[in-house]
Design a protein around this motif. Structure first.
Motif, mmCIF file in Angstrom:
data_model
loop_
_atom_site.group_PDB
_atom_site.id
_atom_site.type_symbol
_atom_site.label_atom_id
_atom_site.label_comp_id
_atom_site.label_asym_id
_atom_site.label_seq_id
_atom_site.Cartn_x
_atom_site.Cartn_y
_atom_site.Cartn_z
ATOM 1 N N ASN A 1 -7.649 15.754 12.027
ATOM 2 C CA ASN A 1 -7.394 14.351 12.395
ATOM 3 C C ASN A 1 -8.294 13.902 13.550
ATOM 4 O O ASN A 1 -7.837 13.359 14.565
ATOM 5 C CB ASN A 1 -5.918 14.168 12.776
ATOM 6 C CG ASN A 1 -5.508 12.708 12.783
ATOM 7 O OD1 ASN A 1 -6.033 11.896 12.011
ATOM 8 N ND2 ASN A 1 -4.566 12.355 13.652
ATOM 9 N N ASN B 1 -8.070 1.457 10.046
ATOM 10 C CA ASN B 1 -7.675 0.922 8.741
ATOM 11 C C ASN B 1 -8.499 1.477 7.587
ATOM 12 O O ASN B 1 -8.326 1.044 6.444
ATOM 13 C CB ASN B 1 -7.735 -0.611 8.745
ATOM 14 C CG ASN B 1 -9.102 -1.176 9.094
ATOM 15 O OD1 ASN B 1 -9.971 -0.450 9.599
ATOM 16 N ND2 ASN B 1 -9.296 -2.454 8.836
ATOM 17 N N GLU C 1 -6.960 6.221 5.672
ATOM 18 C CA GLU C 1 -6.321 6.606 4.412
ATOM 19 C C GLU C 1 -7.288 6.447 3.236
ATOM 20 O O GLU C 1 -7.273 7.240 2.304
ATOM 21 C CB GLU C 1 -5.048 5.788 4.187
ATOM 22 C CG GLU C 1 -3.930 6.125 5.154
ATOM 23 C CD GLU C 1 -3.601 7.610 5.175
ATOM 24 O OE1 GLU C 1 -3.475 8.217 4.080
ATOM 25 O OE2 GLU C 1 -3.493 8.176 6.287
ATOM 26 N N THR C 2 -8.136 5.425 3.290
ATOM 27 C CA THR C 2 -9.131 5.230 2.236
ATOM 28 C C THR C 2 -10.126 6.386 2.225
ATOM 29 O O THR C 2 -10.522 6.871 1.157
ATOM 30 C CB THR C 2 -9.867 3.893 2.441
ATOM 31 O OG1 THR C 2 -8.899 2.843 2.555
ATOM 32 C CG2 THR C 2 -10.798 3.591 1.282
ATOM 33 N N LYS D 1 -9.549 9.475 3.313
ATOM 34 C CA LYS D 1 -8.850 10.653 2.799
ATOM 35 C C LYS D 1 -8.743 10.593 1.275
ATOM 36 O O LYS D 1 -8.966 11.596 0.590
ATOM 37 C CB LYS D 1 -7.452 10.741 3.416
ATOM 38 C CG LYS D 1 -7.435 11.109 4.887
ATOM 39 C CD LYS D 1 -6.005 11.161 5.395
ATOM 40 C CE LYS D 1 -5.916 11.544 6.856
ATOM 41 N NZ LYS D 1 -4.506 11.560 7.337
ATOM 42 N N LYS D 2 -8.369 9.425 0.745
ATOM 43 C CA LYS D 2 -8.207 9.276 -0.696
ATOM 44 C C LYS D 2 -9.520 9.536 -1.417
ATOM 45 O O LYS D 2 -9.556 10.229 -2.446
ATOM 46 C CB LYS D 2 -7.707 7.865 -1.008
ATOM 47 C CG LYS D 2 -7.503 7.574 -2.492
ATOM 48 C CD LYS D 2 -6.334 8.331 -3.068
ATOM 49 C CE LYS D 2 -6.090 7.948 -4.511
ATOM 50 N NZ LYS D 2 -4.991 8.718 -5.119
ATOM 51 N N GLU E 1 -10.444 13.301 -1.479
ATOM 52 C CA GLU E 1 -9.582 14.203 -2.255
ATOM 53 C C GLU E 1 -9.990 14.321 -3.716
ATOM 54 O O GLU E 1 -9.596 15.280 -4.380
ATOM 55 C CB GLU E 1 -8.128 13.722 -2.173
ATOM 56 C CG GLU E 1 -7.500 13.902 -0.795
ATOM 57 C CD GLU E 1 -6.195 13.139 -0.658
ATOM 58 O OE1 GLU E 1 -5.802 12.459 -1.646
ATOM 59 O OE2 GLU E 1 -5.589 13.206 0.419
ATOM 60 N N THR F 1 -7.933 -3.450 3.232
ATOM 61 C CA THR F 1 -6.598 -3.162 2.688
ATOM 62 C C THR F 1 -6.587 -3.297 1.177
ATOM 63 O O THR F 1 -5.981 -2.484 0.465
ATOM 64 C CB THR F 1 -5.564 -4.105 3.321
ATOM 65 O OG1 THR F 1 -5.568 -3.934 4.739
ATOM 66 C CG2 THR F 1 -4.174 -3.828 2.780
ATOM 67 N N GLN G 1 -8.204 -0.333 -0.491
ATOM 68 C CA GLN G 1 -7.319 0.826 -0.471
ATOM 69 C C GLN G 1 -6.316 0.749 -1.621
ATOM 70 O O GLN G 1 -6.041 1.758 -2.296
ATOM 71 C CB GLN G 1 -6.580 0.909 0.869
ATOM 72 C CG GLN G 1 -5.654 2.110 0.978
ATOM 73 C CD GLN G 1 -4.944 2.177 2.312
ATOM 74 O OE1 GLN G 1 -5.414 1.652 3.312
ATOM 75 N NE2 GLN G 1 -3.790 2.827 2.332
ATOM 76 N N ALA H 1 -5.906 3.283 -4.717
ATOM 77 C CA ALA H 1 -4.613 3.938 -4.939
ATOM 78 C C ALA H 1 -4.106 3.697 -6.352
ATOM 79 O O ALA H 1 -3.478 4.580 -6.959
ATOM 80 C CB ALA H 1 -3.593 3.442 -3.920
#
Length: 392
Positions: free
Chosen positions: A69, A79, A82-83, A85-86, A89, A252, A255, A259
């Motif tokens: 992190n 912001n 998470e994008t 990380k996605k 992966e 946003t 993302q 997702a």
């Protein structure tokens, strides 16, 4: 001393016919030099091996940043975490291409990493097309360059579908997925760079479209051109950090699109980790014995000359060179002063008989695939010249 070989320049009208319109800078000087850097086969091979090794180190460092992190340390906007990380992966978020900037590699100087332009690298048209065209124009052997950028990126487009399988299997797996290409309106250099990438994708076998950034539409179900035609992939020559800071609602929205598995964005969000110059400090922590790395810190270095940069910045903006006592010996202003600083050990660039400095740029698309040079002063900026090369 950098060895140079004089060549006849290509006429401006011919350059414009092939889409290269930024051949003359604001002072009416020619942007592309009428000389080529002479590079040996051994030097080209060394660039190839170095860049492949460095990319592997970046991949290891990115996993380290995610596991621990360390996004704040690299100046990553919250912001986009998470994008990032996605995208990291899943292998379908394929890194299309990037460009490593390097010191040394010629005239006996060791190769040293300066930075990695992983998200929105420029000089693609110059490296892939123009320097090859110079050889052809001068009736030189067109194979005597370290330059397979066009075919390498075309193959990497195919890997969007085949991933780690043979890109030659593209037609077996391809089911008509489309790529929308976008650049900022009114910037001919960026538009032509994107249209070159679009042609590479077409040659790879993709259906494609082009839409200026302002005309692209988004919702939770996908990405569309101005005619509301949907696309499974979107390539944008627009920095991820600018999306995060200047277009937070779009950040946003993207993302959500990811997702919902409605579209894939190129280059992927995780390339922002590579783009951050703070990553070079992480590399030094993880690979202290690498011959390619310059000492880099989040604090000013002691007892050695060093370069102060910003985590994000382009074309030499907001760069300051300090001597061993910390005094500023050269500096550039710019719009990136709000980003956190990072400090990298200073290294001399190779120079020619006129004192011009040369920085190598090596493109990466699955592997190192092409070499070109920028020529300028102590800090290479948007007035630096592009210099092609020839293998001798």
């Amino acid at each position: 001393m950098v060895a140079l070989e004089k060549v006849a320049p290509i006429d401006d009208r011919v350059l414009e016919q092939i889409g290269f319109h930024w051949h003359t800078d604001a002072e009416s000087g020619k942007y592309v030099a009428d000389e080529l850097v002479v590079v040996t086969d051994a030097e080209a091979e060394a660039y190839y091996e170095a860049v492949n090794d460095i990319y592997d180190m970046y991949a290891t460092a990115a996993q380290h940043v995610i596991d621990n992190n360390l996004f704040f340390d690299l100046g990553i906007p919250f912001n986009l975490v998470e994008t990032i990380k996605k995208s990291w992966e899943s292998d379908v978020h394929w890194h299309l291409y990037g460009r490593f900037d390097l010191a040394g590699g010629i005239d006996g100087a060791p190769i040293k990493l300066i930075e990695f332009n992983a998200d929105t690298p420029t000089a693609l048209f110059e490296t892939a097309i123009i320097q090859w065209a110079i050889l052809k124009h001068n009736r030189m052997d067109e194979d005597r360059q370290f330059n397979n950028v066009y075919s390498a990126i075309s193959d990497n487009f195919r890997r969007l579908i085949t991933l780690f399988d043979d890109p030659g299997l593209f037609e077996r797996y391809y089911e008509g997925w489309k790529i929308l290409f976008s650049s900022v309106s009114g910037n001919i250099e960026e538009e032509q760079t994107v249209r070159l990438l679009q042609q590479m994708a077409i040659d790879a076998g993709f259906e494609t479209g082009f839409e200026p950034l302002g005309g692209v539409k988004f919702d939770d179900e996908g990405i569309y051109d101005s005619h509301e035609y949907p696309y499974e992939y979107w390539f944008k020559l627009y920095p991820w950090e600018d999306i995060a800071i200047e277009e937070p609602e779009l950040a946003t929205q993207l993302q959500s699109i990811m997702a919902n598995q409605k579209a894939i964005i190129l280059n992927p969000a995780y390339t922002l980790l590579f783009q951050s110059k703070g990553m070079m400090k992480i590399l030094c922590d993880l690979f202290p014995d690498s011959p390619y790395l310059l000492k880099t810190s989040f604090e000013p270095l002691k007892g050695v000359p060093y370069v102060e940069k910003r985590m994000f910045g382009r074309e030499g903006s907001n760069v300051r060179i300090h001597d061993a006592a910390g005094n500023v010996t050269a500096s550039n202003g710019g719009p990136y002063g709000n980003f956190k600083p990072v400090y990298q050990e200073y290294v001399e660039f190779p120079r020619d008989t006129h004192g011009n400095a040369y920085q190598a740029g090596v493109f990466f698309a699955y592997e190192a695939c092409g070499l070109g040079f920028r020529r300028g002063g102590a800090i290479l900026d948007n007035l630096s010249k592009f210099v092609g090369h020839v293998l001798r």
